[in-house]
Design a protein around this motif. Structure first.
Motif, PDB file in Angstrom:
ATOM      1  N   PHE A  66       4.163  62.059  53.170  1.00 14.47           N
ATOM      2  CA  PHE A  66       4.225  60.593  53.284  1.00 14.47           C
ATOM      3  C   PHE A  66       5.597  60.185  53.811  1.00 14.47           C
ATOM      4  CE2 PHE A  66       1.026  59.432  49.654  1.00 14.47           C
ATOM      5  CZ  PHE A  66       0.079  60.253  50.257  1.00 14.47           C
ATOM      6  N   ALA A  67       5.627  59.034  54.472  1.00 14.38           N
ATOM      7  CA  ALA A  67       6.892  58.517  54.978  1.00 14.38           C
ATOM      8  C   ALA A  67       6.914  57.001  54.872  1.00 14.38           C
ATOM      9  CB  ALA A  67       7.107  58.940  56.422  1.00 14.38           C
ATOM     10  N   ILE A  68       7.974  56.481  54.279  1.00 14.68           N
ATOM     11  CA  ILE A  68       8.156  55.039  54.163  1.00 14.68           C
ATOM     12  C   ILE A  68       9.123  54.576  55.241  1.00 14.68           C
ATOM     13  CG2 ILE A  68      10.026  55.286  52.463  1.00 14.68           C
ATOM     14  CD1 ILE A  68       8.995  52.696  51.133  1.00 14.68           C
ATOM     15  N   SER A  69       8.825  53.429  55.817  1.00 14.51           N
ATOM     16  CA  SER A  69       9.703  52.874  56.844  1.00 14.51           C
ATOM     17  C   SER A  69       9.607  51.355  56.825  1.00 14.51           C
ATOM     18  CB  SER A  69       9.325  53.409  58.225  1.00 14.51           C
ATOM     19  OG  SER A  69       8.000  53.019  58.563  1.00 14.51           O
ATOM     20  N   ARG A  70      10.516  50.728  57.553  1.00 12.65           N
ATOM     21  CA  ARG A  70      10.557  49.266  57.545  1.00 12.65           C
ATOM     22  C   ARG A  70      10.873  48.740  58.933  1.00 12.65           C
ATOM     23  NH1 ARG A  70      15.330  45.626  54.917  1.00 12.65           N
ATOM     24  NH2 ARG A  70      14.408  43.570  55.294  1.00 12.65           N
ATOM     25  N   ASP A  71      10.231  47.648  59.290  1.00 12.38           N
ATOM     26  CA  ASP A  71      10.543  46.910  60.511  1.00 12.38           C
ATOM     27  C   ASP A  71      11.103  45.558  60.057  1.00 12.38           C
ATOM     28  OD1 ASP A  71      10.582  45.331  62.793  1.00 12.38           O
ATOM     29  OD2 ASP A  71       8.814  46.287  63.647  1.00 12.38           O
ATOM     30  N   SER A  72      12.413  45.432  60.060  1.00 13.67           N
ATOM     31  CA  SER A  72      13.049  44.221  59.539  1.00 13.67           C
ATOM     32  C   SER A  72      12.650  42.981  60.336  1.00 13.67           C
ATOM     33  CB  SER A  72      14.572  44.378  59.562  1.00 13.67           C
ATOM     34  OG  SER A  72      14.978  45.460  58.775  1.00 13.67           O
ATOM     35  N   ALA A  73      12.507  43.143  61.644  1.00 12.80           N
ATOM     36  CA  ALA A  73      12.170  41.996  62.492  1.00 12.80           C
ATOM     37  C   ALA A  73      10.804  41.419  62.139  1.00 12.80           C
ATOM     38  CB  ALA A  73      12.210  42.404  63.952  1.00 12.80           C
ATOM     39  N   LYS A  74       9.919  42.266  61.640  1.00 12.57           N
ATOM     40  CA  LYS A  74       8.571  41.826  61.289  1.00 12.57           C
ATOM     41  C   LYS A  74       8.396  41.627  59.793  1.00 12.57           C
ATOM     42  CE  LYS A  74       6.377  44.173  65.205  1.00 12.57           C
ATOM     43  NZ  LYS A  74       5.347  45.186  65.625  1.00 12.57           N
ATOM     44  N   ASN A  75       9.475  41.802  59.020  1.00 15.08           N
ATOM     45  CA  ASN A  75       9.380  41.714  57.559  1.00 15.08           C
ATOM     46  C   ASN A  75       8.243  42.588  57.028  1.00 15.08           C
ATOM     47  OD1 ASN A  75      11.511  39.903  57.307  1.00 15.08           O
ATOM     48  ND2 ASN A  75      10.188  38.128  57.575  1.00 15.08           N
ATOM     49  N   THR A  76       8.170  43.782  57.538  1.00 14.68           N
ATOM     50  CA  THR A  76       7.048  44.675  57.236  1.00 14.68           C
ATOM     51  C   THR A  76       7.554  46.034  56.788  1.00 14.68           C
ATOM     52  OG1 THR A  76       5.639  43.537  58.837  1.00 14.68           O
ATOM     53  CG2 THR A  76       4.986  45.753  58.199  1.00 14.68           C
ATOM     54  N   VAL A  77       6.889  46.565  55.792  1.00 11.59           N
ATOM     55  CA  VAL A  77       7.169  47.911  55.296  1.00 11.59           C
ATOM     56  C   VAL A  77       5.901  48.738  55.457  1.00 11.59           C
ATOM     57  CG1 VAL A  77       7.843  49.294  53.294  1.00 11.59           C
ATOM     58  CG2 VAL A  77       8.884  47.066  53.678  1.00 11.59           C
ATOM     59  N   TYR A  78       6.068  49.966  55.866  1.00 10.83           N
ATOM     60  CA  TYR A  78       4.932  50.843  56.114  1.00 10.83           C
ATOM     61  C   TYR A  78       4.983  52.051  55.183  1.00 10.83           C
ATOM     62  CZ  TYR A  78       4.940  48.261  60.529  1.00 10.83           C
ATOM     63  OH  TYR A  78       4.948  47.268  61.477  1.00 10.83           O
ATOM     64  N   LEU A  79       3.829  52.621  54.961  1.00 15.90           N
ATOM     65  CA  LEU A  79       3.734  53.926  54.312  1.00 15.90           C
ATOM     66  C   LEU A  79       2.760  54.762  55.125  1.00 15.90           C
ATOM     67  CD1 LEU A  79       4.678  55.678  51.910  1.00 15.90           C
ATOM     68  CD2 LEU A  79       2.556  55.020  50.753  1.00 15.90           C
ATOM     69  N   GLN A  80       3.284  55.773  55.787  1.00 12.05           N
ATOM     70  CA  GLN A  80       2.450  56.693  56.553  1.00 12.05           C
ATOM     71  C   GLN A  80       1.992  57.805  55.630  1.00 12.05           C
ATOM     72  OE1 GLN A  80       1.476  56.486  59.884  1.00 12.05           O
ATOM     73  NE2 GLN A  80       0.206  58.290  59.432  1.00 12.05           N
ATOM     74  N   LEU A  81       0.692  57.981  55.550  1.00  5.83           N
ATOM     75  CA  LEU A  81       0.113  59.005  54.688  1.00  5.83           C
ATOM     76  C   LEU A  81      -0.530  60.074  55.565  1.00  5.83           C
ATOM     77  CD1 LEU A  81      -0.120  56.076  53.237  1.00  5.83           C
ATOM     78  CD2 LEU A  81      -1.683  57.209  51.702  1.00  5.83           C
ATOM     79  N   ASN A  82      -0.010  61.275  55.501  1.00  6.37           N
ATOM     80  CA  ASN A  82      -0.542  62.394  56.279  1.00  6.37           C
ATOM     81  C   ASN A  82      -1.023  63.495  55.352  1.00  6.37           C
ATOM     82  OD1 ASN A  82       0.215  61.131  58.753  1.00  6.37           O
ATOM     83  ND2 ASN A  82       2.279  61.981  58.566  1.00  6.37           N
TER      84      ASN A  82
END
Length: 121
Positions: A66-82
């Motif tokens: 898994f990998a957590i990341s953030r796009d500050s410009a979009k106020n969005t946080v992601y969690l990639q699940l592999n």
């Protein structure tokens, strides 16, 4: 702060999903971000955290998958699940922290509504 999480679904073991958490409101007050999950009959657990400054931490069970990341410009946080496994089946919750609760291993003060991930074996 309001958090809206989506992206869950049904996936076969070995597959991938990306969860998205969109934040609105006083997002500038948020220092740290995280994803937690709760499987049926189990307690909610921390999956991944993104600490201000860019450091990350993961549960041992998802490290390397898994990998957590953030796009500050979009106020969005992601969690990639592999490389998903049946034991990853759970409701996943986005979590935001105005203080330093996540640094101490305690959930932050804002929660999203949860998105269900079901992994079939």
């Amino acid at each position: 702060v309001q958090l809206q999480a989506f992206g869950g679904g049904l996936v076969q073991a070995g597959g991938s999903l990306r969860l998205t958490c969109v934040a609105s409101g006083n997002v500038f007050s948020i220092k740290h971000w995280a994803w937690h999950r709760q499987a049926p009959g189990k307690q909610r657990e921390l999956v991944a955290a993104l600490i201000s400054g860019g450091s990350t931490k993961y549960a041992d069970s998802v490290m390397g998958r898994f990998a957590i990341s953030r796009d500050s410009a979009k106020n969005t946080v992601y969690l990639q699940l592999n490389s998903l496994k049946s034991e990853d089946t759970a409701v996943y919750f986005c979590n935001a922290d105005r203080y330093n609760r996540l640094r101490a291993g305690v959930p932050g003060d804002y929660w999203g509504q949860g998105t269900l991930v079901t992994v079939s074996s």
